[in-house]
Scaffold this active site. Structure first.
Site, PDB file in Angstrom:
ATOM      1  N   LYS A  62     -19.512 -37.816  40.666  1.00  0.00           N
ATOM      2  CA  LYS A  62     -19.289 -36.999  39.469  1.00  0.00           C
ATOM      3  C   LYS A  62     -18.966 -35.567  39.855  1.00  0.00           C
ATOM      4  CE  LYS A  62     -22.682 -35.273  36.626  1.00  0.00           C
ATOM      5  NZ  LYS A  62     -22.369 -33.896  36.214  1.00  0.00           N
ATOM      6  N   ARG A 104     -29.560 -33.882  43.258  1.00  0.00           N
ATOM      7  CA  ARG A 104     -30.383 -33.277  44.297  1.00  0.00           C
ATOM      8  C   ARG A 104     -31.366 -34.199  45.020  1.00  0.00           C
ATOM      9  NH1 ARG A 104     -31.699 -28.556  40.252  1.00  0.00           N
ATOM     10  NH2 ARG A 104     -31.387 -30.386  38.933  1.00  0.00           N
ATOM     11  N   ASP A 129     -16.692 -34.718  34.617  1.00  0.00           N
ATOM     12  CA  ASP A 129     -17.619 -34.295  33.560  1.00  0.00           C
ATOM     13  C   ASP A 129     -17.151 -32.960  32.972  1.00  0.00           C
ATOM     14  OD1 ASP A 129     -19.788 -34.177  31.915  1.00  0.00           O
ATOM     15  OD2 ASP A 129     -21.255 -33.753  33.482  1.00  0.00           O
ATOM     16  N   THR A 161     -29.301 -31.968  26.229  1.00  0.00           N
ATOM     17  CA  THR A 161     -30.754 -32.038  26.449  1.00  0.00           C
ATOM     18  C   THR A 161     -31.371 -30.650  26.583  1.00  0.00           C
ATOM     19  OG1 THR A 161     -30.256 -32.441  28.764  1.00  0.00           O
ATOM     20  CG2 THR A 161     -30.863 -34.346  27.454  1.00  0.00           C
ATOM     21  N   ASP A 205     -12.793 -29.725  21.297  1.00  0.00           N
ATOM     22  CA  ASP A 205     -11.741 -28.872  20.741  1.00  0.00           C
ATOM     23  C   ASP A 205     -11.098 -29.646  19.595  1.00  0.00           C
ATOM     24  OD1 ASP A 205      -9.655 -26.871  20.482  1.00  0.00           O
ATOM     25  OD2 ASP A 205      -9.988 -26.359  22.589  1.00  0.00           O
ATOM     26  N   LYS A 261     -16.709 -32.439  29.614  1.00  0.00           N
ATOM     27  CA  LYS A 261     -17.287 -32.299  28.261  1.00  0.00           C
ATOM     28  C   LYS A 261     -16.309 -31.626  27.293  1.00  0.00           C
ATOM     29  CE  LYS A 261     -22.181 -32.318  29.572  1.00  0.00           C
ATOM     30  NZ  LYS A 261     -22.115 -32.208  31.038  1.00  0.00           N
TER      31      LYS A 261
END
Ligand code: C5P
Length: 251
Positions: free
Chosen positions: A41, A224, A68, A132, A73, A70
């Site tokens: 990603k 991570r 990604d 989130t 518009d 997002k």
């Protein structure tokens, strides 16, 4: 990339978040981890630093890539952006469900035509429901959306499905509820996953890889715990084993 009736392997369900800024670093991560990771990603950090040619790095090695970006518009703009990304060739991309049905439908149509124009497979378009990072007070008072966060998540998940999206990004805690309302034919992709042995970092509502799979997630986004581990290959291998335990427990 469309779902088939053949179950995906744990490797093909593991999405690695490549949250770096340089192509060199992306190449190093690919070389080290592509035996264990099915999808990589990349987000706006990488795209803004290196430009769209970064996608070529993954394609050259025949790896699956999740962009990604997002998108949010007006429908025409999102359609043009989606078409451009689909032509470059990605396997997954994200749009905000809060852009509405017309915007999502336009993205689906553009992904289909963009991919077909260059003979590539149509990407999975994933809807982002409620970020989130937003809590109930922000949703109710700042954005003036009444009700609970989970009411809005489920409402937008249904809207994603009726707009023709083929996937939804969900926090681990939302996965089972979303699965109950959208059924089996839509891919659920879950970040916020942490093995017990990994640092939680800034993630708060987390689940282990096995539990996220048991809850109904199709794909896990993990960064991570793998990229910052002292031995990233070993960390990825252990995560795959935990995912397999989740699959076995769910049978
Ligand atoms: O390093 P870590 O495993 O926390 O990375 C998770 C990835 O998933 C990051 O790229 C992060 O931006 C993304 N993400 C998330 N939570 C969301 C949506 C995306 O952690 N709700």
């Amino acid at each position: 990339m469309t779902e088939t009736s053949r179950p995906l392997s744990a490797r093909n369900r593991l999405i690695l978040a490549v949250d770096t800024s340089t192509i060199d670093e992306a190449r190093r991560i690919i070389d080290e981890l592509s035996d264990y990771v099915g999808v990589f990603k990349i987000g706006l950090q990488m795209l803004m630093s290196e430009g769209p040619q970064v996608l070529k790095v993954f394609q050259d090695k025949d790896l699956k890539v999740f962009f990604d970006g997002k998108f949010l518009d007006i429908p025409n703009t999102v359609a043009m952006a989606t078409e451009a990304v689909a032509r470059v060739g990605v396997d997954m991309l994200t749009v905000h469900a809060s852009g509405g049905k017309k915007m999502m439908e336009a993205s689906v149509k553009a992904a289909r035509s963009g991919a077909a124009a260059v003979g590539k497979q149509e990407p999975i378009i994933l809807g982002v429901t409620v970020l989130t990072s937003l809590n109930k007070a922000e949703l109710n008072d700042e954005l003036r959306v009444p009700g609970s966060v989970s009411d809005q998540v489920l409402h937008l998940a249904k809207l994603c499905q009726s707009s023709g999206l083929t996937g939804i990004v969900a926090s681990p805690e939302e996965v089972s509820q979303i699965r109950a309302v959208v059924g089996a034919g839509i891919a659920l992709v879950t970040p916020g996953v942490r093995p017990k042995w990994a640092a939680t970092n800034d993630q708060s509502r987390i689940m282990t890889p096995a539990d996220a799979i048991k809850s109904g997630a199709d794909y896990l986004v993990i960064g991570r715990p793998i990229t910052a581990a002292s031995d990233p290959r070993d960390a990825a291998k252990r995560i795959l084993e935990e995912m397999e335990q989740g699959v076995a427990a769910a049978l």
